[in-house]
Design an enzyme around this catalytic site. Structure first.
Site, short mmCIF file in Angstrom:
data_model
loop_
_atom_site.label_atom_id
_atom_site.label_comp_id
_atom_site.label_asym_id
_atom_site.label_seq_id
_atom_site.Cartn_x
_atom_site.Cartn_y
_atom_site.Cartn_z
N SER A 49 0.83 -1.20 0.00
CA SER A 49 0.00 0.00 0.00
C SER A 49 0.87 1.25 0.00
O SER A 49 1.90 1.30 0.67
CB SER A 49 -0.86 -0.03 1.26
OG SER A 49 -1.40 1.23 1.51
N VAL A 57 12.26 2.51 12.51
CA VAL A 57 12.58 3.41 13.62
C VAL A 57 14.09 3.55 13.79
O VAL A 57 14.54 4.34 14.62
CB VAL A 57 11.97 2.88 14.94
CG1 VAL A 57 10.45 2.93 14.91
CG2 VAL A 57 12.44 1.46 15.26
N LYS A 88 27.45 -2.99 15.48
CA LYS A 88 26.94 -3.19 16.85
C LYS A 88 27.71 -4.36 17.48
O LYS A 88 27.70 -5.47 16.93
CB LYS A 88 25.44 -3.52 16.77
CG LYS A 88 24.85 -4.10 18.05
CD LYS A 88 23.40 -4.51 17.86
CE LYS A 88 22.92 -5.31 19.07
NZ LYS A 88 21.57 -5.85 18.91
N PRO A 106 27.27 -8.80 24.99
CA PRO A 106 28.11 -8.64 23.80
C PRO A 106 28.03 -9.84 22.84
O PRO A 106 27.55 -10.91 23.21
CB PRO A 106 29.51 -8.57 24.40
CG PRO A 106 29.44 -9.43 25.61
CD PRO A 106 28.01 -9.43 26.10
N VAL A 213 -4.68 -3.95 -0.84
CA VAL A 213 -5.50 -5.16 -0.87
C VAL A 213 -6.77 -4.83 -0.08
O VAL A 213 -6.69 -4.42 1.09
CB VAL A 213 -4.75 -6.36 -0.27
CG1 VAL A 213 -5.70 -7.53 -0.05
CG2 VAL A 213 -3.61 -6.76 -1.19
C1 LIG Z 1 9.07 0.38 18.36
C2 LIG Z 1 9.70 -0.67 17.52
C3 LIG Z 1 11.07 -0.85 17.57
C4 LIG Z 1 11.68 -1.86 16.83
N1 LIG Z 1 13.02 -2.05 16.91
C5 LIG Z 1 13.58 -3.11 16.29
C6 LIG Z 1 14.96 -3.41 16.42
O1 LIG Z 1 15.72 -2.70 17.06
N2 LIG Z 1 15.44 -4.51 15.81
C7 LIG Z 1 14.65 -5.34 15.07
O2 LIG Z 1 15.13 -6.34 14.56
N3 LIG Z 1 13.35 -5.05 14.88
C8 LIG Z 1 12.81 -3.97 15.48
N4 LIG Z 1 11.49 -3.70 15.30
C9 LIG Z 1 10.71 -4.52 14.38
C10 LIG Z 1 10.93 -4.12 12.95
O3 LIG Z 1 10.82 -2.74 12.77
C11 LIG Z 1 9.89 -4.85 12.14
O4 LIG Z 1 9.99 -6.21 12.45
C12 LIG Z 1 10.14 -4.71 10.70
O5 LIG Z 1 10.18 -3.37 10.31
C13 LIG Z 1 9.15 -5.49 9.90
O6 LIG Z 1 7.90 -4.95 9.90
P1 LIG Z 1 6.85 -5.62 8.91
O7 LIG Z 1 7.40 -5.59 7.54
O8 LIG Z 1 6.42 -6.92 9.47
O9 LIG Z 1 5.58 -4.67 9.04
P2 LIG Z 1 5.38 -3.14 8.58
O10 LIG Z 1 6.65 -2.38 8.58
O11 LIG Z 1 4.26 -2.61 9.40
O12 LIG Z 1 4.90 -3.25 7.06
C14 LIG Z 1 3.59 -3.57 6.71
C15 LIG Z 1 3.44 -3.46 5.22
O13 LIG Z 1 2.15 -3.93 4.86
C16 LIG Z 1 1.56 -3.04 3.97
N5 LIG Z 1 0.11 -3.19 4.08
C17 LIG Z 1 -0.65 -3.20 5.20
N6 LIG Z 1 -1.97 -3.36 4.87
C18 LIG Z 1 -2.00 -3.48 3.52
C19 LIG Z 1 -3.04 -3.66 2.58
N7 LIG Z 1 -4.32 -3.72 2.95
N8 LIG Z 1 -2.72 -3.72 1.27
C20 LIG Z 1 -1.43 -3.65 0.86
N9 LIG Z 1 -0.41 -3.48 1.70
C21 LIG Z 1 -0.69 -3.39 3.01
C22 LIG Z 1 2.08 -1.68 4.37
O14 LIG Z 1 1.98 -0.75 3.32
C23 LIG Z 1 3.54 -2.04 4.66
O15 LIG Z 1 4.27 -2.07 3.45
C24 LIG Z 1 10.88 -2.67 16.01
C25 LIG Z 1 9.50 -2.47 15.93
C26 LIG Z 1 8.91 -1.50 16.68
C27 LIG Z 1 7.44 -1.32 16.62
N1 LIG Z 2 22.56 -15.99 17.63
C1 LIG Z 2 22.60 -14.65 18.13
C2 LIG Z 2 22.75 -14.71 19.58
C3 LIG Z 2 23.47 -13.66 20.30
C4 LIG Z 2 24.64 -13.79 20.86
N2 LIG Z 2 25.03 -12.62 21.45
C5 LIG Z 2 24.10 -11.74 21.29
C6 LIG Z 2 24.03 -10.44 21.67
C7 LIG Z 2 22.94 -9.72 21.31
CL1 LIG Z 2 22.91 -8.10 21.76
C8 LIG Z 2 21.89 -10.29 20.59
C9 LIG Z 2 21.96 -11.61 20.20
C10 LIG Z 2 23.07 -12.33 20.55
C11 LIG Z 2 23.68 -13.89 17.37
O1 LIG Z 2 24.77 -14.39 17.20
O2 LIG Z 2 23.39 -12.79 16.94
#
Ligand SMILES: Cc1cc2nc3c(=O)[nH]c(=O)nc-3n(C[C@H](O)[C@H](O)[C@H](O)COP(=O)(O)OP(=O)(O)OC[C@H]3O[C@@H](n4cnc5c(N)ncnc54)[C@H](O)[C@@H]3O)c2cc1C
Ligand SMILES: N[C@@H](Cc1c[nH]c2cc(Cl)ccc12)C(=O)O
Length: 534
Positions: A49, A57, A88, A106, A213
């Site tokens: 969409s 973020v 990291k 770590p 969708v």
């Molecule tokens: C506060 C916060 C912090 C985070 N920090 C981390 C982090 O440090 N490390 C990490 O690994 N992960 C983190 N995450 C998770 C990570 O951001 C998400 O896992 C990742 O961005 C994947 O999101 P997604 O693709 O599942 O969903 P979304 O990013 O929400 O994407 C949804 C998609 O679906 C589409 N869509 C929805 N409805 C429809 C429809 N009806 N028709 C067509 N398209 C549609 C939207 O347009 C969009 O493209 C964080 C999440 C949050 C909320």
């Molecule tokens: N399999 C993971 C596990 C891991 C080992 N150390 C850390 C530290 C942090 Cl901050 C997250 C994850 C991990 C990996 O190797 O990433």
């Protein structure tokens, strides 16, 4: 577009078609990986969409993400600059024990001496008050803000870089990898990764449709027969991947799969995020994610190239959105004055099953826990590897579906236990929020494990027994770093000769001192990269 394609699942040799609904990080990671795995033998369509935004973020990852890039045959230099990525070396937890205290989780394996974990030896003969500094080289590198690569690009620990980047060797994946702990992960902007992978995927034949969708049609068996879009007609395929984020349009809304909430054990369900522009020439790029404990949760700080991703994760039962934003702005300071805050409601828990009939939820649509240990993208990566491994052969593929669902459940439940340990194990208990973390329900199995860990530090026999991405040493880091649970050393160590353990502690200190001297800071490293690129 394939219509009526469900039949060809039973017809080997024919192209399979996959419709991915949602084009956030989950949608594009999945599309790119399927193309890397199956090439032209799979037809992939991504419909996303333009109105419904994706989450982004400033994310931190597991080190395992390197297997993803390796699978796509991408080098760091291909994708890191496009995603504002930095290195990291671990997570830095601030104020979880008491104000002013910090410790690290770590990317470094915990050593052992004479059959006992170094953490056990440390309890018997602490070298200082810092478990992490005494047992890991990385803690000193984080404190000194070093890069994991030398200025000429040479990586920190050559030995663990096997199979990376020659472009031809066999590709490994998370579950198969049995090597040493890889020394670093990344911070990057997930929405930029999605953009980068859009090009990667479409260059390799992924069809990209920008549309909403609006309806999901089921057949008489409850399988999705097609989805209707607002402007591009119907789309149909053999397999539908629901990457629609917290909405879970197919899995939850269309198929009605129940959601298992983790809210009772992990109450943080809200976040407010800021992307703060930062002059990185003047500000240190810390090589770690920082999680600073707050009155009703914690604030993440993720350094990226020329900005900081930051946000307050909190429980709305204890704090209002306005108060959270105010606290975050005070924490960040004047640089954030002109930045708009992004308030997010988080759905914490997992879909009871992530794969139902011909729909697989990946990403937030499948499940999510608060980002304290950077697990979101790891969940996606793991799910993608598993869906390739258990790729359906036909409709009656119950065995494969069940195996897939079990592996997703294990990862989510294991991570749930690990996160709960952070709260019940934090010494901090200075207000209602932190006091409640000591009395709140935790998974029964975790409660039993904690009783064991009080007498024997966590090892492979006593942590969550199924693969969930986290090794036993990670549990040692949190247990001994957060400091709220008293842990005793093994009585055997009172009888054992401590000489070899002392040698090991000395070796770690000397190695840390040497590397702090030798390695550049992240700022110096990225400045050198930029200069070389010119
Ligand atoms: C506060 C916060 C912090 C985070 N920090 C981390 C982090 O440090 N490390 C990490 O690994 N992960 C983190 N995450 C998770 C990570 O951001 C998400 O896992 C990742 O961005 C994947 O999101 P997604 O693709 O599942 O969903 P979304 O990013 O929400 O994407 C949804 C998609 O679906 C589409 N869509 C929805 N409805 C429809 C429809 N009806 N028709 C067509 N398209 C549609 C939207 O347009 C969009 O493209 C964080 C999440 C949050 C909320
Ligand atoms: N399999 C993971 C596990 C891991 C080992 N150390 C850390 C530290 C942090 Cl901050 C997250 C994850 C991990 C990996 O190797 O990433």
């Amino acid at each position: 577009m394939n219509s009526g394609a469900a039949a060809n699942l039973t017809d080997p040799g024919k192209t399979k078609s996959v419709v991915i609904v949602g084009g956030g990080t989950a949608g594009w990671m999945t599309a790119a990986y399927l193309k890397a795995a199956f090439g032209d033998r799979v037809d992939v369509t991504v419909v996303e969409s333009a109105q419904i935004g994706a989450i982004g973020v400033g994310e931190a990852t597991f080190s395992d993400i390197r297997h993803f890039f390796e699978f796509l045959r991408l080098e760091e230099s291909d994708w890191m600059p496009a995603c504002n990525a930095t290195y990291k070396l671990g997570v830095r937890f601030e104020d979880w024990r008491e104000p002013g205290h910090h410790f690290y989780h770590p990317f470094e394996q915990l050593g052992s001496v004479d059959g006992f974990s170094l953490s056990d030896w440390w309890l018997r003969m602490p070298q200082s008050s810092r478990f992490d500094r005494d047992c890991f080289v990385m803690a000193a590198l984080c404190d000194a803000e070093r890069s994991p690569r030398y200025a000429d690009g040479t990586p920190l620990a050559q030995g663990v870089f096997e199979n990376v980047g020659d472009g031809q060797s066999a590709r490994s994946n998370i579950a198969e990898y049995q090597g040493a702990q890889f020394p670093y992960a990344y911070h990057f902007e997930a929405h930029l990764l999605a953009k980068f992978l859009t090009k990667y995927g479409t260059d390799r034949g992924v069809k990209h449709i920008t549309d909403n969708v609006v309806d999901v049609a089921l057949d008489h068996q409850g399988f999705v027969s097609h989805v209707n879009t607002a402007e591009n007609g119907t789309l149909s395929g053999d397999l539908y991947i629901d990457c629609t984020g917290f909405r879970a349009l197919l899995l939850k809304q269309a198929l009605g799969e129940p959601f298992v909430s983790f809210q009772d054990t992990l109450p943080n369900n809200s976040a407010v995020a800021l992307q703060v522009p930062m002059d990185m020439e003047r500000k240190a790029i810390r090589p770690c994610t920082t999680a600073t404990a707050q009155d009703a949760g914690w604030i993440w700080t993720i350094p990226l190239i020329s900005r900081i991703g930051t946000g307050y994760v909190y429980a709305d039962e204890y704090l209002s959105a306005e108060e959270a934003e105010k606290t975050l702005r005070e924490f960040v300071g004047p640089e954030a004055a002109d930045v708009q805050a992004n308030h997010i409601k988080m759905r914490i828990g997992r879909s009871e099953r992530s794969w139902v009939n011909n729909v697989v939820g990946i990403g937030l649509a499948s499940g999510f826990v608060e980002p304290l240990e950077s697990t979101g993208i790891f969940f996606i990566h793991h799910a993608i590897e598993q869906i390739v491994r258990y790729f359906p052969g036909g409709r009656d593929d119950d065995v494969r579906r069940d195996a897939y669902n079990r592996s997703i459940e294990h990862v989510m439940e294991g991570v749930r236990e690990f996160l709960c340990l952070h709260y019940v194990g934090a010494k901090r208990a200075d207000n209602r929020y932190w006091k409640d973390t000591k009395t709140r329900k935790i998974p029964d199995a975790l409660a039993e494990r904690i009783e064991i860990w009080k007498h024997k530090v966590p090892d492979s026999e006593s942590v969550y027994p199924y693969y969930h991405g986290l090794p036993p040493y990670s549990y040692n880091c949190i247990l001994l770093g957060a400091g709220g649970i008293e842990v005793k050393h093994s009585p055997a160590l009172d009888l054992a000769d401590p000489t070899a353990a002392q040698v090991e502690f000395d070796r770690i200190r000397q190695k840390a001192d040497k590397l702090v001297q030798e390695l550049p800071s992240q700022n110096e490293f990225f400045a050198a990269m930029r200069a070389n690129a010119k």
